[in-house]
Design a protein around this motif. Structure first.
Motif, PDB file in Angstrom:
ATOM      1  N   ASP A   2       0.838  -1.197   0.000  1.00  0.00           N
ATOM      2  CA  ASP A   2       0.000   0.000   0.000  1.00  0.00           C
ATOM      3  C   ASP A   2       0.881   1.258   0.000  1.00  0.00           C
ATOM      4  O   ASP A   2       1.624   1.513   0.944  1.00  0.00           O
ATOM      5  CB  ASP A   2      -0.903  -0.028   1.239  1.00  0.00           C
ATOM      6  N   TRP A   3       0.811   2.030  -1.084  1.00  0.00           N
ATOM      7  CA  TRP A   3       1.647   3.220  -1.245  1.00  0.00           C
ATOM      8  C   TRP A   3       0.902   4.504  -0.878  1.00  0.00           C
ATOM      9  O   TRP A   3       1.404   5.603  -1.090  1.00  0.00           O
ATOM     10  CB  TRP A   3       2.119   3.315  -2.692  1.00  0.00           C
ATOM     11  N   THR A   4      -0.265   4.380  -0.315  1.00  0.00           N
ATOM     12  CA  THR A   4      -1.060   5.556   0.023  1.00  0.00           C
ATOM     13  C   THR A   4      -0.356   6.444   1.032  1.00  0.00           C
ATOM     14  O   THR A   4      -0.361   7.664   0.909  1.00  0.00           O
ATOM     15  CB  THR A   4      -2.418   5.133   0.618  1.00  0.00           C
ATOM     16  N   LEU A   8       0.678  10.462   0.870  1.00  0.00           N
ATOM     17  CA  LEU A   8       0.289  11.412   1.913  1.00  0.00           C
ATOM     18  C   LEU A   8       1.500  12.165   2.466  1.00  0.00           C
ATOM     19  O   LEU A   8       1.402  13.329   2.835  1.00  0.00           O
ATOM     20  CB  LEU A   8      -0.443  10.690   3.049  1.00  0.00           C
ATOM     21  N   LEU A   9       2.646  11.517   2.522  1.00  0.00           N
ATOM     22  CA  LEU A   9       3.867  12.185   2.978  1.00  0.00           C
ATOM     23  C   LEU A   9       4.485  13.048   1.879  1.00  0.00           C
ATOM     24  O   LEU A   9       5.066  14.095   2.148  1.00  0.00           O
ATOM     25  CB  LEU A   9       4.898  11.153   3.444  1.00  0.00           C
ATOM     26  N   LEU A  10       4.357  12.608   0.653  1.00  0.00           N
ATOM     27  CA  LEU A  10       4.955  13.315  -0.470  1.00  0.00           C
ATOM     28  C   LEU A  10       4.294  14.674  -0.703  1.00  0.00           C
ATOM     29  O   LEU A  10       4.970  15.657  -1.007  1.00  0.00           O
ATOM     30  CB  LEU A  10       4.849  12.458  -1.735  1.00  0.00           C
ATOM     31  N   CYS A  11       3.001  14.751  -0.522  1.00  0.00           N
ATOM     32  CA  CYS A  11       2.273  15.988  -0.773  1.00  0.00           C
ATOM     33  C   CYS A  11       2.771  17.152   0.104  1.00  0.00           C
ATOM     34  O   CYS A  11       3.111  18.207  -0.414  1.00  0.00           O
ATOM     35  CB  CYS A  11       0.782  15.734  -0.588  1.00  0.00           C
TER      36      CYS A  11
END
Length: 59
Positions: A2-4, A8-11
């Motif tokens: 799961d890369w969600t 969320l951290l990248l944004c």
């Protein structure tokens, strides 16, 4: 996998870098604008003097 969570951290990280980049160039643009305004005021004063001189001579 799961890369969600990665998205969320990248944004927020991207937002920090973008804001830092925009803030860094703001001072340069502001200085350039002040310089241009000063040059335009000098040119305006020179042209006003030239116009006044022409008015006196054609009077």
């Amino acid at each position: 996998m799961d890369w969600t969570w990665l998205l969320l951290l990248l944004c927020p990280l991207m937002m920090i870098f973008m804001m830092k980049g925009m803030h860094g160039t703001h001072g340069k643009h502001e200085h350039q604008t002040e310089k241009e305004i000063l040059e335009l005021k000098k040119e305006n004063q020179r042209l006003s003097q030239e116009l006044e001189h022409l008015r006196k001579n054609t009077g």
